[in-house]
Design a protein around this motif. Structure first.
Motif, PDB file in Angstrom:
ATOM      1  N   GLY A  13       0.777  -1.226   0.000  1.00 19.61           N
ATOM      2  CA  GLY A  13       0.000   0.000   0.000  1.00 19.61           C
ATOM      3  C   GLY A  13       0.810   1.279   0.000  1.00 19.61           C
ATOM      4  O   GLY A  13       0.238   2.367  -0.054  1.00 19.61           O
ATOM      5  N   SER A  14       2.104   1.195   0.053  1.00 20.13           N
ATOM      6  CA  SER A  14       2.945   2.401   0.093  1.00 20.13           C
ATOM      7  C   SER A  14       2.727   3.308  -1.115  1.00 20.13           C
ATOM      8  O   SER A  14       2.676   4.525  -0.985  1.00 20.13           O
ATOM      9  CB  SER A  14       4.425   2.024   0.157  1.00 20.13           C
ATOM     10  OG  SER A  14       4.712   1.317   1.322  1.00 20.13           O
ATOM     11  N   CYS A  15       2.587   2.710  -2.273  1.00 20.40           N
ATOM     12  CA  CYS A  15       2.485   3.488  -3.508  1.00 20.40           C
ATOM     13  C   CYS A  15       1.150   4.219  -3.655  1.00 20.40           C
ATOM     14  O   CYS A  15       1.091   5.286  -4.255  1.00 20.40           O
ATOM     15  CB  CYS A  15       2.718   2.589  -4.718  1.00 20.40           C
ATOM     16  SG  CYS A  15       1.576   1.195  -4.840  1.00 20.40           S
ATOM     17  N   ILE A  16       0.095   3.649  -3.104  1.00 21.82           N
ATOM     18  CA  ILE A  16      -1.244   4.238  -3.269  1.00 21.82           C
ATOM     19  C   ILE A  16      -1.287   5.670  -2.731  1.00 21.82           C
ATOM     20  O   ILE A  16      -1.791   6.572  -3.387  1.00 21.82           O
ATOM     21  CB  ILE A  16      -2.306   3.380  -2.557  1.00 21.82           C
ATOM     22  CG1 ILE A  16      -2.426   2.050  -3.254  1.00 21.82           C
ATOM     23  CG2 ILE A  16      -3.632   4.112  -2.458  1.00 21.82           C
ATOM     24  CD1 ILE A  16      -3.756   1.638  -3.740  1.00 21.82           C
ATOM     25  N   ASP A  17      -0.769   5.886  -1.546  1.00 19.64           N
ATOM     26  CA  ASP A  17      -0.800   7.211  -0.932  1.00 19.64           C
ATOM     27  C   ASP A  17       0.128   8.194  -1.636  1.00 19.64           C
ATOM     28  O   ASP A  17      -0.067   9.404  -1.545  1.00 19.64           O
ATOM     29  CB  ASP A  17      -0.427   7.129   0.544  1.00 19.64           C
ATOM     30  CG  ASP A  17      -1.471   6.388   1.362  1.00 19.64           C
ATOM     31  OD1 ASP A  17      -2.648   6.376   0.954  1.00 19.64           O
ATOM     32  OD2 ASP A  17      -1.108   5.816   2.410  1.00 19.64           O
ATOM     33  N   GLU A  18       1.144   7.696  -2.337  1.00 16.23           N
ATOM     34  CA  GLU A  18       2.116   8.565  -2.986  1.00 16.23           C
ATOM     35  C   GLU A  18       1.676   9.036  -4.370  1.00 16.23           C
ATOM     36  O   GLU A  18       2.144  10.056  -4.850  1.00 16.23           O
ATOM     37  CB  GLU A  18       3.464   7.846  -3.107  1.00 16.23           C
ATOM     38  CG  GLU A  18       4.131   7.573  -1.776  1.00 16.23           C
ATOM     39  CD  GLU A  18       4.437   8.847  -1.005  1.00 16.23           C
ATOM     40  OE1 GLU A  18       4.950   9.818  -1.585  1.00 16.23           O
ATOM     41  OE2 GLU A  18       4.140   8.884   0.207  1.00 16.23           O
ATOM     42  N   CYS A  19       0.773   8.305  -5.018  1.00 20.58           N
ATOM     43  CA  CYS A  19       0.377   8.644  -6.389  1.00 20.58           C
ATOM     44  C   CYS A  19      -0.468   9.923  -6.408  1.00 20.58           C
ATOM     45  O   CYS A  19      -1.566   9.955  -5.854  1.00 20.58           O
ATOM     46  CB  CYS A  19      -0.405   7.497  -7.019  1.00 20.58           C
ATOM     47  SG  CYS A  19      -0.870   7.824  -8.734  1.00 20.58           S
ATOM     48  N   PRO A  20       0.011  10.974  -7.082  1.00 19.46           N
ATOM     49  CA  PRO A  20      -0.718  12.247  -7.092  1.00 19.46           C
ATOM     50  C   PRO A  20      -1.976  12.240  -7.963  1.00 19.46           C
ATOM     51  O   PRO A  20      -2.817  13.118  -7.834  1.00 19.46           O
ATOM     52  CB  PRO A  20       0.314  13.239  -7.633  1.00 19.46           C
ATOM     53  CG  PRO A  20       1.214  12.412  -8.468  1.00 19.46           C
ATOM     54  CD  PRO A  20       1.282  11.066  -7.790  1.00 19.46           C
ATOM     55  N   VAL A  21      -2.117  11.236  -8.849  1.00 18.73           N
ATOM     56  CA  VAL A  21      -3.277  11.194  -9.746  1.00 18.73           C
ATOM     57  C   VAL A  21      -4.162   9.973  -9.502  1.00 18.73           C
ATOM     58  O   VAL A  21      -5.067   9.694 -10.286  1.00 18.73           O
ATOM     59  CB  VAL A  21      -2.839  11.250 -11.231  1.00 18.73           C
ATOM     60  CG1 VAL A  21      -2.210  12.599 -11.551  1.00 18.73           C
ATOM     61  CG2 VAL A  21      -1.905  10.110 -11.580  1.00 18.73           C
ATOM     62  N   GLU A  22      -3.915   9.244  -8.424  1.00 22.21           N
ATOM     63  CA  GLU A  22      -4.705   8.080  -8.029  1.00 22.21           C
ATOM     64  C   GLU A  22      -4.823   7.054  -9.157  1.00 22.21           C
ATOM     65  O   GLU A  22      -5.900   6.535  -9.443  1.00 22.21           O
ATOM     66  CB  GLU A  22      -6.079   8.516  -7.528  1.00 22.21           C
ATOM     67  CG  GLU A  22      -5.986   9.419  -6.317  1.00 22.21           C
ATOM     68  CD  GLU A  22      -7.342   9.892  -5.802  1.00 22.21           C
ATOM     69  OE1 GLU A  22      -8.383   9.535  -6.382  1.00 22.21           O
ATOM     70  OE2 GLU A  22      -7.337  10.617  -4.787  1.00 22.21           O
ATOM     71  N   ALA A  23      -3.687   6.729  -9.801  1.00 25.53           N
ATOM     72  CA  ALA A  23      -3.669   5.784 -10.921  1.00 25.53           C
ATOM     73  C   ALA A  23      -3.489   4.336 -10.468  1.00 25.53           C
ATOM     74  O   ALA A  23      -3.579   3.427 -11.282  1.00 25.53           O
ATOM     75  CB  ALA A  23      -2.542   6.154 -11.886  1.00 25.53           C
ATOM     76  N   ILE A  24      -3.245   4.118  -9.178  1.00 25.15           N
ATOM     77  CA  ILE A  24      -2.939   2.777  -8.677  1.00 25.15           C
ATOM     78  C   ILE A  24      -4.167   2.156  -8.032  1.00 25.15           C
ATOM     79  O   ILE A  24      -4.843   2.781  -7.225  1.00 25.15           O
ATOM     80  CB  ILE A  24      -1.767   2.830  -7.686  1.00 25.15           C
ATOM     81  CG1 ILE A  24      -0.541   3.451  -8.373  1.00 25.15           C
ATOM     82  CG2 ILE A  24      -1.444   1.439  -7.143  1.00 25.15           C
ATOM     83  CD1 ILE A  24       0.604   3.768  -7.448  1.00 25.15           C
ATOM     84  N   SER A  25      -4.424   0.887  -8.401  1.00 25.44           N
ATOM     85  CA  SER A  25      -5.559   0.145  -7.857  1.00 25.44           C
ATOM     86  C   SER A  25      -5.051  -1.007  -6.999  1.00 25.44           C
ATOM     87  O   SER A  25      -4.068  -1.669  -7.343  1.00 25.44           O
ATOM     88  CB  SER A  25      -6.409  -0.437  -8.985  1.00 25.44           C
ATOM     89  OG  SER A  25      -6.937   0.581  -9.784  1.00 25.44           O
TER      90      SER A  25
END
Length: 55
Positions: A13-25
């Motif tokens: 889940g680390s990447c989800i909070d870092e993505c500025p455009v919410e591209a990660i599911s």
């Protein structure tokens, strides 16, 4: 060119909070929507398992 997440993903889940455009599911292995990804690389920088790289 969007980033992709490979099988080394541990779904932490680390990447989800870092993505500025919410591209990660979320999922067993997370995925990045190439239509939304802006190729900023923030997710790859934070990934503890180095599972994210440019496509």
């Amino acid at each position: 060119m969007a980033y992709v997440i490979n099988d080394d993903c541990i779904a932490c889940g680390s990447c989800i909070d870092e993505c500025p455009v919410e591209a990660i599911s979320e999922g067993d292995i997370y995925t990045i929507d190439p239509e939304v990804c802006t190729d900023c690389g923030t997710c790859a920088d934070i990934c503890p398992s180095e599972a994210i790289h440019p496509a």
